[in-house]
Structures are given as structure tokens and as C-alpha cells.
Scaffold this motif. Structure first.
Motif, PDB file in Angstrom:
ATOM      1  N   GLY A   1       0.832  -1.191   0.000  1.00 20.15           N
ATOM      2  CA  GLY A   1       0.000   0.000   0.000  1.00 20.15           C
ATOM      3  C   GLY A   1       0.866   1.241   0.000  1.00 20.15           C
ATOM      4  O   GLY A   1       1.889   1.290   0.693  1.00 20.15           O
ATOM      5  N   VAL A   2       0.492   2.228  -0.810  1.00 22.47           N
ATOM      6  CA  VAL A   2       1.208   3.506  -0.852  1.00 22.47           C
ATOM      7  C   VAL A   2       0.178   4.622  -0.770  1.00 22.47           C
ATOM      8  O   VAL A   2      -0.838   4.601  -1.470  1.00 22.47           O
ATOM      9  N   LEU A   3       0.456   5.603   0.094  1.00 23.58           N
ATOM     10  CA  LEU A   3      -0.438   6.734   0.310  1.00 23.58           C
ATOM     11  C   LEU A   3       0.244   8.009  -0.173  1.00 23.58           C
ATOM     12  O   LEU A   3       1.371   8.301   0.226  1.00 23.58           O
ATOM     13  N   LEU A   4      -0.439   8.748  -1.050  1.00 22.92           N
ATOM     14  CA  LEU A   4       0.074  10.027  -1.539  1.00 22.92           C
ATOM     15  C   LEU A   4      -0.715  11.171  -0.923  1.00 22.92           C
ATOM     16  O   LEU A   4      -1.932  11.057  -0.711  1.00 22.92           O
ATOM     17  N   ASP A   5      -0.026  12.288  -0.684  1.00 21.22           N
ATOM     18  CA  ASP A   5      -0.744  13.480  -0.227  1.00 21.22           C
ATOM     19  C   ASP A   5      -1.216  14.273  -1.444  1.00 21.22           C
ATOM     20  O   ASP A   5      -1.030  13.856  -2.601  1.00 21.22           O
ATOM     21  N   ALA A   6      -1.815  15.419  -1.204  1.00 17.09           N
ATOM     22  CA  ALA A   6      -2.403  16.216  -2.286  1.00 17.09           C
ATOM     23  C   ALA A   6      -1.370  16.653  -3.315  1.00 17.09           C
ATOM     24  O   ALA A   6      -1.695  16.845  -4.494  1.00 17.09           O
ATOM     25  N   ALA A   7      -0.112  16.794  -2.885  1.00 18.22           N
ATOM     26  CA  ALA A   7       0.945  17.232  -3.794  1.00 18.22           C
ATOM     27  C   ALA A   7       1.561  16.078  -4.570  1.00 18.22           C
ATOM     28  O   ALA A   7       2.429  16.287  -5.420  1.00 18.22           O
ATOM     29  N   GLY A   8       1.133  14.843  -4.281  1.00 16.56           N
ATOM     30  CA  GLY A   8       1.686  13.678  -4.956  1.00 16.56           C
ATOM     31  C   GLY A   8       2.937  13.132  -4.300  1.00 16.56           C
ATOM     32  O   GLY A   8       3.654  12.318  -4.895  1.00 16.56           O
ATOM     33  N   THR A   9       3.185  13.546  -3.072  1.00 13.78           N
ATOM     34  CA  THR A   9       4.342  13.051  -2.317  1.00 13.78           C
ATOM     35  C   THR A   9       3.934  11.839  -1.490  1.00 13.78           C
ATOM     36  O   THR A   9       2.832  11.803  -0.932  1.00 13.78           O
ATOM     37  N   VAL A  10       4.814  10.849  -1.410  1.00 11.12           N
ATOM     38  CA  VAL A  10       4.513   9.653  -0.621  1.00 11.12           C
ATOM     39  C   VAL A  10       4.451  10.021   0.855  1.00 11.12           C
ATOM     40  O   VAL A  10       5.424  10.500   1.436  1.00 11.12           O
ATOM     41  N   ALA A  11       3.284   9.768   1.461  1.00 10.16           N
ATOM     42  CA  ALA A  11       3.092  10.064   2.881  1.00 10.16           C
ATOM     43  C   ALA A  11       3.389   8.855   3.745  1.00 10.16           C
ATOM     44  O   ALA A  11       3.830   8.988   4.894  1.00 10.16           O
ATOM     45  N   ALA A  12       3.140   7.658   3.211  1.00 10.35           N
ATOM     46  CA  ALA A  12       3.386   6.434   3.965  1.00 10.35           C
ATOM     47  C   ALA A  12       3.268   5.243   3.027  1.00 10.35           C
ATOM     48  O   ALA A  12       2.689   5.342   1.929  1.00 10.35           O
ATOM     49  N   TRP A  13       3.834   4.119   3.463  1.00 14.49           N
ATOM     50  CA  TRP A  13       3.690   2.881   2.702  1.00 14.49           C
ATOM     51  C   TRP A  13       3.676   1.712   3.665  1.00 14.49           C
ATOM     52  O   TRP A  13       4.084   1.832   4.827  1.00 14.49           O
ATOM     53  N   ALA A  14       3.191   0.563   3.199  1.00 17.58           N
ATOM     54  CA  ALA A  14       3.158  -0.645   4.018  1.00 17.58           C
ATOM     55  C   ALA A  14       3.272  -1.861   3.117  1.00 17.58           C
ATOM     56  O   ALA A  14       2.886  -1.815   1.931  1.00 17.58           O
ATOM     57  N   LEU A  15       3.816  -2.933   3.669  1.00 19.35           N
ATOM     58  CA  LEU A  15       3.989  -4.184   2.925  1.00 19.35           C
ATOM     59  C   LEU A  15       3.767  -5.352   3.882  1.00 19.35           C
ATOM     60  O   LEU A  15       4.384  -5.400   4.948  1.00 19.35           O
ATOM     61  N   VAL A  16       2.878  -6.272   3.490  1.00 17.32           N
ATOM     62  CA  VAL A  16       2.588  -7.440   4.322  1.00 17.32           C
ATOM     63  C   VAL A  16       2.456  -8.661   3.414  1.00 17.32           C
ATOM     64  O   VAL A  16       2.166  -8.525   2.215  1.00 17.32           O
ATOM     65  N   PRO A  17       2.653  -9.880   3.929  1.00 18.06           N
ATOM     66  CA  PRO A  17       2.453 -11.081   3.112  1.00 18.06           C
ATOM     67  C   PRO A  17       1.004 -11.181   2.635  1.00 18.06           C
ATOM     68  O   PRO A  17       0.077 -10.827   3.362  1.00 18.06           O
ATOM     69  N   SER A  18       0.812 -11.668   1.412  1.00 21.03           N
ATOM     70  CA  SER A  18      -0.539 -11.722   0.841  1.00 21.03           C
ATOM     71  C   SER A  18      -1.430 -12.759   1.506  1.00 21.03           C
ATOM     72  O   SER A  18      -2.617 -12.517   1.722  1.00 21.03           O
ATOM     73  N   GLY A  19      -0.864 -13.940   1.802  1.00 16.91           N
ATOM     74  CA  GLY A  19      -1.699 -14.993   2.376  1.00 16.91           C
ATOM     75  C   GLY A  19      -2.767 -15.449   1.394  1.00 16.91           C
ATOM     76  O   GLY A  19      -2.642 -15.285   0.178  1.00 16.91           O
ATOM     77  N   PHE A  20      -3.856 -16.017   1.932  1.00 18.86           N
ATOM     78  CA  PHE A  20      -4.913 -16.564   1.079  1.00 18.86           C
ATOM     79  C   PHE A  20      -6.174 -15.719   1.091  1.00 18.86           C
ATOM     80  O   PHE A  20      -7.006 -15.815   0.191  1.00 18.86           O
ATOM     81  N   ASP A  21      -6.358 -14.903   2.113  1.00 19.14           N
ATOM     82  CA  ASP A  21      -7.560 -14.083   2.222  1.00 19.14           C
ATOM     83  C   ASP A  21      -7.235 -12.668   1.738  1.00 19.14           C
ATOM     84  O   ASP A  21      -6.830 -11.799   2.508  1.00 19.14           O
ATOM     85  N   HIS A  22      -7.431 -12.440   0.444  1.00 21.67           N
ATOM     86  CA  HIS A  22      -7.044 -11.159  -0.135  1.00 21.67           C
ATOM     87  C   HIS A  22      -7.869  -9.998   0.396  1.00 21.67           C
ATOM     88  O   HIS A  22      -7.368  -8.876   0.533  1.00 21.67           O
ATOM     89  N   ALA A  23      -9.144 -10.235   0.684  1.00 24.52           N
ATOM     90  CA  ALA A  23      -9.985  -9.162   1.224  1.00 24.52           C
ATOM     91  C   ALA A  23      -9.463  -8.714   2.591  1.00 24.52           C
ATOM     92  O   ALA A  23      -9.392  -7.516   2.886  1.00 24.52           O
ATOM     93  N   ARG A  24      -9.087  -9.680   3.412  1.00 23.17           N
ATOM     94  CA  ARG A  24      -8.576  -9.355   4.741  1.00 23.17           C
ATOM     95  C   ARG A  24      -7.242  -8.616   4.638  1.00 23.17           C
ATOM     96  O   ARG A  24      -7.016  -7.612   5.334  1.00 23.17           O
ATOM     97  N   VAL A  25      -6.355  -9.104   3.753  1.00 23.70           N
ATOM     98  CA  VAL A  25      -5.032  -8.486   3.669  1.00 23.70           C
ATOM     99  C   VAL A  25      -5.128  -7.089   3.049  1.00 23.70           C
ATOM    100  O   VAL A  25      -4.342  -6.192   3.384  1.00 23.70           O
ATOM    101  N   ALA A  26      -6.108  -6.876   2.163  1.00 23.56           N
ATOM    102  CA  ALA A  26      -6.309  -5.534   1.607  1.00 23.56           C
ATOM    103  C   ALA A  26      -6.678  -4.549   2.711  1.00 23.56           C
ATOM    104  O   ALA A  26      -6.180  -3.412   2.752  1.00 23.56           O
ATOM    105  N   GLU A  27      -7.544  -4.978   3.617  1.00 26.76           N
ATOM    106  CA  GLU A  27      -7.917  -4.123   4.740  1.00 26.76           C
ATOM    107  C   GLU A  27      -6.738  -3.920   5.686  1.00 26.76           C
ATOM    108  O   GLU A  27      -6.535  -2.829   6.231  1.00 26.76           O
ATOM    109  N   GLU A  28      -5.936  -4.978   5.875  1.00 25.12           N
ATOM    110  CA  GLU A  28      -4.788  -4.877   6.786  1.00 25.12           C
ATOM    111  C   GLU A  28      -3.739  -3.906   6.259  1.00 25.12           C
ATOM    112  O   GLU A  28      -3.225  -3.061   6.999  1.00 25.12           O
ATOM    113  N   VAL A  29      -3.422  -4.013   4.966  1.00 24.99           N
ATOM    114  CA  VAL A  29      -2.399  -3.121   4.428  1.00 24.99           C
ATOM    115  C   VAL A  29      -2.917  -1.681   4.400  1.00 24.99           C
ATOM    116  O   VAL A  29      -2.152  -0.724   4.641  1.00 24.99           O
TER     117      VAL A  29
END
Length: 260
Positions: free
Chosen positions: A14-42
Motif C-alpha cells: 500500500g502507498v499513500l500520496l498526499d495532495a501534492a503527490g508526495t509519498v506520505a506512507a507505505w506498508a507491505l505485508v504477506p498476501s496470504g490466502f484471504d485477499h480481502a482481509r489483507v487488503a484491509e490490513e495493508v
């Protein structure tokens, strides 16, 4: 803020940009098998890292194998488009992107705005991908993160005739039994990956400058083998595995800017 979520075969980013297009934060986690859950987690992790709430999100784009599972996404875009857009954001002059992820590889040619012109993709098996290197590292009893450095001790390159994960593993086991030095085997594996990418390049065409994305871009031996094969330098962005998510976030921002 604008969020890009890339659910890949091995990792969710996951990558978060601010209004100016600058990276505000990022996250990386293992995908696992439950993609819906991992999407919410990241998503939760990247928002927490930026110290903001979901209400701050103006646009969200999902990409990768599990993009359909990104419930918050207003749009879902192919990883080919997202890697091109992300690479353009980091290396604006880039015209060709090599993306090697956990289970597939892509060769993407793009225009001056980061839009895809043509591409080739291997997604039918794990040949020459991150998973391929994981299996080879296990067969060689070398930690995956040390494979790149191992090539420095190579005195030659072992011949690897197949990049199919199953057959290549058998070849590696045979080479070890025959007394071939492990660094030479690693160099041979990197050259085999480069040959496979070279075949895609022949179909799409190479336009410099080049950039490489995906987790395998962290393996400097693979990058060096590709540079030798293609005869061109390859730029590797910092944290290359995040480029797809970065591109997705930029596409979310672009859509809002364009009134889409």
C-alpha cells in the motif's frame, strides 16, 4: 489523500500520496490466502503510518492479482498500467519497465507520460520469477537475500537449460552433485532469467532508458545479468516492490485531477 493497494501473489503493498503527490506512507505485508482481509490490513497499516483516518481518502485504486478484493477501491487497474505509471513517477525519462514479481514477469514499453505502448507477460508459470529464485535458493541452501552477493565469487556460469521451476530445480541438484560451485550455478540461473526476459524484449522492443520493478529487482545479480543481455543500464528505484502500488496511487490522484 490517495491510496494505491497492490495485492500480489506473495506480498500486499500500500502507498499513500498526499495532495501534492508526495509519498506520505507505505506498508507491505504477506498476501496470504484471504485477499480481502489483507487488503484491509495493508490499508489500516498505511493509514496508521501516516497518522490519518479513512475519511482522508479522496481516491483509491486497487491492482495486482487480488485487486478485485480491494473493497475500498473506486477503480481496479491492471498491474501493467500501474507499474508503468509508478516507474514514470520515479524515473520520468523511463521508456521501458522490466517487472519481475513473485509469480510473473512483464516487459513494458511506455510513452513519455508513462502510458503503456506495448507489453509482453509471462503469467502461465513461475519460470524466472521470485518464486523461481526462492526454490533455487532452497535447492542451493543459500539464503535468498544472499544470492546476489554469491555471484561475486563465481568463476564461470553453469549452464541452466530450462527456467521451468521444476526442471531447473532438478538441474541445480544435478549440478551440485556433479561438483559445480554454487556461485557458478547462481550466475547461470541469473543468465537463464535474463534470456527469458530477452525473449520478451525481442517481441516488444527496447526503448531506453530502462527501469526495473518488483521484488526481484533487489537481486543485483539478476539486474546485472539483464544489463549484460540487453546491453543497457537499468535503473532500480528504492523499494522496487512498491512501484505497482505507487502507480495505483498516482492513477487515483490523476483521476481526481481529471474529474473522472
Amino acid at each position: 489523500m490517495y491510496l494505491g493497494v497492490d495485492i500480489g501473489s506473495l506480498a500486499a503493498k500500500g502507498v499513500l500520496l498526499d495532495a501534492a503527490g508526495t509519498v506520505a506512507a507505505w506498508a507491505l505485508v504477506p498476501s496470504g490466502f484471504d485477499h480481502a482481509r489483507v487488503a484491509e490490513e495493508v490499508t489500516r497499516r498505511v493509514l496508521a503510518a501516516a497518522g490519518v483516518t479513512p475519511e482522508c481518502l479522496v481516491g483509491t485504486v486497487g491492482t495486482g492479482y487480488g485487486r478485485a478484493s480491494v473493497a475500498r477501491a473506486g477503480r481496479r487497474v491492471t498491474e501493467i498500467t500501474c507499474h508503468a505509471r509508478g516507474a514514470h513517477a520515479l524515473v520520468p525519462a523511463c521508456r521501458t519497465v522490466i517487472d519481475i514479481g513473485g509469480q510473473d514477469s512483464k516487459f513494458i514499453r511506455m510513452d513519455e507520460r508513462g502510458r503503456v505502448v506495448d507489453f509482453a507477460m509471462n503469467d502461465r508459470c513461475a519460470a524466472g520469477t521470485g518464486r523461481f529464485l526462492e526454490v533455487m535458493a532452497q535447492a542451493l541452501a543459500i539464503p535468498l537475500e544472499q544470492m546476489g552477493a554469491a555471484v561475486l565469487a563465481a568463476t564461470g556460469a553453469a549452464r541452466i537449460s530450462n527456467v521451468c521451476t521444476v526442471f531447473a530445480e532438478s538441474e541445480v541438484v544435478g549440478l551440485i552433485a556433479g561438483g559445480e560451485a554454487r556461485p557458478n550455478i547462481v550466475r547461470g540461473l541469473c543468465q537463464a532469467i535474463a534470456e527469458r526476459v530477452g525473449a520478451m524484449a525481442a517481441r516488444v522492443g527496447v526503448a531506453p532508458p530502462l527501469a526495473m520493478t518488483g521484488g526481484v529487482a533487489q537481486n543485483l545479480a539478476v539486474v546485472a545479468a539483464l544489463e549484460e543481455k540487453l546491453g543497457l543500464p537499468i535503473a532500480v528505484p528504492r523499494l522496487p516492490q512498491l512501484v505497482g502500488a505507487l502507480g495505483a496511487a498516482h492513477l487515483a490522484r490523476d483521476a481526481v485531477a481529471d474529474g473522472a
